[in-house]
Every structure is written in structure tokens, then in C-alpha cells.
Design an enzyme around this catalytic site. Structure first.
Site, PDB file in Angstrom:
ATOM      1  N   GLU A 152      13.528   2.016   7.278  1.00  0.00           N
ATOM      2  CA  GLU A 152      14.199   2.614   8.437  1.00  0.00           C
ATOM      3  C   GLU A 152      15.312   1.777   9.068  1.00  0.00           C
ATOM      4  OE1 GLU A 152      10.950   3.632  11.053  1.00  0.00           O
ATOM      5  OE2 GLU A 152      10.088   5.037   9.626  1.00  0.00           O
TER       6      GLU A 152
ATOM      7  N   GLU B  60       5.853   9.534   1.974  1.00  0.00           N
ATOM      8  CA  GLU B  60       4.938   9.738   3.107  1.00  0.00           C
ATOM      9  C   GLU B  60       4.856  11.224   3.432  1.00  0.00           C
ATOM     10  OE1 GLU B  60       5.912   7.189   6.445  1.00  0.00           O
ATOM     11  OE2 GLU B  60       6.496   5.534   5.146  1.00  0.00           O
TER      12      GLU B  60
HETATM   13  C1  GLA Z   1       6.776   5.681   9.436  1.00  0.00           C
HETATM   14  C2  GLA Z   1       6.270   4.459   8.693  1.00  0.00           C
HETATM   15  C3  GLA Z   1       4.837   4.594   8.319  1.00  0.00           C
HETATM   16  C4  GLA Z   1       4.012   5.184   9.403  1.00  0.00           C
HETATM   17  C5  GLA Z   1       4.623   6.464   9.850  1.00  0.00           C
HETATM   18  C6  GLA Z   1       3.760   7.137  10.847  1.00  0.00           C
HETATM   19  O1  GLA Z   1       7.016   6.727   8.610  1.00  0.00           O
HETATM   20  O2  GLA Z   1       6.994   4.170   7.548  1.00  0.00           O
HETATM   21  O3  GLA Z   1       4.315   3.341   8.026  1.00  0.00           O
HETATM   22  O4  GLA Z   1       3.880   4.300  10.472  1.00  0.00           O
HETATM   23  O5  GLA Z   1       5.887   6.162  10.376  1.00  0.00           O
HETATM   24  O6  GLA Z   1       3.019   6.266  11.604  1.00  0.00           O
END
Ligand code: GLA
Length: 367
Positions: free
Chosen positions: A155, A260
Site C-alpha cells: 500500500e 486478499e
Molecule cells: C489490508 C492488509 C491486510 C489486512 C487487511 C484488512 O488489506 O494488507 O493485512 O490488514 O488490510 O485488515
């Protein structure tokens, strides 16, 4: 005698039906991509009942959900805690799962001390660089050869494509990414090195990410993949937007990892950044409407959404290397607590009893 034989035939028939009929995600998608899940300490320690069998049947990859984030693995300057990491690797090896380390350099779940000197002032750039390199060296070095892929940087961009003004960026400038990837490649030359972010379907954000990744590669820095976090909603973003992200990443020369995946089914308060967000919303039926269970029509929409996504990823199987769900089952999803604490969400493909949601294989056309 005959009665006994008949009973035993019947019992083996029931057993065959039960075991034989349960399709595993990892087997069904084996010719397309790895199917992964994010895991926590109780799961890798064998303390969550049912987690092992779910893993065994369905998943060919695991990602450390929290335990390898800086705050947990390196809580104090001279203190590392590898209890989770060691158990994670051992459990993954036991299940022959592709293991993903998450994450080395991020602005969240990173303690304040990392960015401060002893007086509590912002750290100078040389010291912060050393701290980052030492962290990567120690954490990645410990698991070299045993964790196959790492989210090296998480990020670093805003949704509009500008650099996120995190302490990493503010103190080190954009060079922090190059530094991190170079160090990661040195610690484990065989590991797949990933840049991971959310909303990669947004064109401005994706363009900035790909420009960064291509310029690193042009300088000879090893960067292999772009992780699309894939925290989606029921009808948003569109399949076309997601597909464009997959093809753009591939054309730029990088592997696509869906890192994710989850699908939020709850309404989202518009001021979801508000400070007192968690105080009232969870208690209100308007914002926490499915405490007693997900209505059937919404579950059907969710299952169809998952099937549509998996079919899309399959159509691009030569580009998509891995699809990882962000949690094993609904009971463990972070979306029960974000953006509002204490709600009941249903964001994953497995329910709170660890059962696959009904209708998935039918929607996939694989009944
Ligand atoms: C982001 C992070 C994850 C997790 C999510 C939700 O996507 O990369 O590690 O913390 O937020 O918590």
C-alpha cells in the site's frame, strides 16, 4: 450374516458419498492457480477445530494474516517474536502449501518507535533505512527457502495514483521501495517478490503501481508480481474493471496474485473514516442487519459473485498465479470488525461452521 454384510455395504456407501462428493477448491482449480487462505495463530497451532481438515481439502497456499506484520514479529527495537512465523511455516510444510509472508514494509500495524528517535522525534533517513533493512534481513532471512513469496511492500500509493505520504515515504522518499526489494532479493533470491495493494482496479492507481514496478525492473531490481488485494463488494467493482487490471498487469510483465479476496455484504456507512464509527453502528439493525443469518437471496448473490470471480480468474489462468481468500471462514473475517466493530458479516466462501456455501459448484457449472 447377510444383514451384517448389507449394513456394512450401506455404511461404506454412505462414507463414499460423504467423502467422494466433497470437492476441494485446491483440486478443482489445480490446473488454473493456487487457492490460498489467510491464517492466524490458533489455526496454525492446531487449536481451531476443523481448520486442519478445511486446509487439507481446499487450500494449496497460506498467507500470514497478521503474525508477520511488523508490530507482531518485531514489537520492540531489539525484540523479535517468531512464535507465529515458526508455527506458520511448519504448518504450511505439513500441508505442502505455498507460503506467503505478509508483509515487510507497510505504514499500518507498524509500531511508532520504528519512525522515531529516542527523543520521539522523526527519525533521520539513514537510521530509518537501516532499521528497514535490518528488519527485512532478520525476518526474511530466518525463513529463506521456507516462505516462497513475500508481500515486500504494502500500500504505497493513494487511490488517485499519488505516493501515500506514509512515514516511509516522508522520511525516505520513493526510494524506500527500491531499497526494500533489493534487500528482499538478497535475502532469498528464489522468493517471489510482490508489491501488494488494494483498489488496483482503479486505473490511476494501477498506472502508478505499474510505472513504479517497471522502473524498478528497468534498473535490474527483482520484482515479480503485483498483488491485487481484492476486498470487493457484492456488485462492485465490475468484472470488466477487474479483468482490465489483470490484463494490464500481465502486459506490463508481472504475475497477478489475487492476495486478499473477500466480498463485503454489509452496508457501509459513508463516513467510514469517522473517528467514532465503532460506537453506535454495530448495535443498529440498519448497519448490522444480518445478525440472525444471511437472507437466502443475498447468500445466492454472494455465491454467484464468487463463482463469477473464480470463472474470470480461470479465464486468465496463464496470468493469475494464486487466488487467496482473506480468512478461512466467516467467523474469522476482519470484515466483522471493519469499518465497524462487532458486526456479523458473511464475506467468505465458507460459513461459520466451515461449510462451503451452498450452490457454489452449481454456479461454477461443476455439479
Ligand atoms: C489490508 C492488509 C491486510 C489486512 C487487511 C484488512 O488489506 O494488507 O493485512 O490488514 O488490510 O485488515
Amino acid at each position: 450374516m447377510l444383514k451384517k454384510t448389507l449394513i456394512s455395504i450401506f455404511v461404506s456407501f454412505l462414507f463414499a458419498v460423504q467423502t467422494g462428493e466433497e470437492k476441494g477448491l485446491k483440486t478443482e482449480f489445480a490446473d488454473s492457480f493456487l487457492v490460498g487462505t489467510a491464517v492466524n495463530l490458533n489455526q496454525v497451532n492446531g487449536r481451531e477445530s476443523g481448520a486442519d481438515s478445511l486446509m487439507n481439502l481446499h487450500f494449496s497456499s497460506i498467507t500470514a494474516e497478521n503474525g508477520l506484520k511488523w508490530a507482531l514479529v518485531h514489537p520492540k527495537e531489539h525484540e523479535f517474536d517468531f512464535a507465529f512465523g515458526d508455527a506458520f511455516v511448519a504448518w504450511g510444510e505439513k500441508h505442502h502449501a505455498y507460503r506467503v509472508g505478509h508483509t515487510l514494509v507497510w505504514h499500518q500495524q507498524t509500531p511508532k518507535w520504528v519512525f522515531q528517535n529516542e527523543q520521539g522525534e522523526p527519525l533521520d533517513s539513514a537510521s530509518l533505512a537501516n532499521r528497514m533493512l535490518h528488519h527485512i534481513e532478520t525476518v526474511m532471512g530466518r525463513y529463506a527457502g521456507r516462505i516462497q513469496a513475500w508481500d515486500v511492500v504494502n500500500e504505497a500509493f493513494e487511490d488517485d495514483g499519488r505516493w501515500r505520504k506514509s512515514p516511509w515515504f516522508t522520511i525516505l522518499g520513493e526510494g524506500f521501495i527500491e531499497m526494500a526489494f533489493r534487500k528482499a532479493a538478497q535475502m532469498d533470491p528464489k522468493a517471489v517478490l510482490i508489491y501488494n495493494d488494494y483498489n488496483v482496479w482503479k486505473p490511476e492507481k494501477r498506472a502508478a503501481i505499474l510505472e513504479m514496478a517497471k522502473s524498478l525492473r528497468a534498473k535490474g531490481v527483482k520484482i515479480d508480481a503485483i498483488g491485487m488485494q481484492a476486498h470487493y463488494r457484492l456488485d462492485f467493482p465490475s468484472l470488466a474493471q477487474i479483468e482490465k487490471a489483470i490484463t494490464d498487469i500481465h502486459e506490463a510483465g508481472f504475475e497477478v496474485h489475487v492476495t486478499e479476496l473477500d466480498v463485503d455484504v454489509l452496508p457501509r456507512p459513508s463516513d467510514s473514516d469517522g473517528a467514532d464509527l465503532n460506537i453506535n453502528f454495530a448495535a443498529s439493525p440498519k448497519w448490522n442487519p444480518y445478525v440472525e443469518g444471511l437472507p437466502q437471496d443475498i447468500e445466492e448473490k454472494l455465491v454467484k459473485r464468487y463463482a463469477d470471480l473464480m470463472k474470470l480468474f480461470q479465464r486468465h489462468k496463464e496470468k493469475v498465479k494464486r487466488v487467496t481468500f482473506w480468512g478461512m471462514h466467516d467467523g474469522r473475517s476482519w470484515l466483522n470488525n471493519w469499518p465497524v466493530r462487532g458486526r456479523t458479516n458473511y464475506a467468505l466462501l465458507f460459513d461459520r461452521n466451515k461449510s462451503l456455501k451452498p450452490g457454489f459448484w452449481t454456479e461454477m457449472g461443476r455439479d
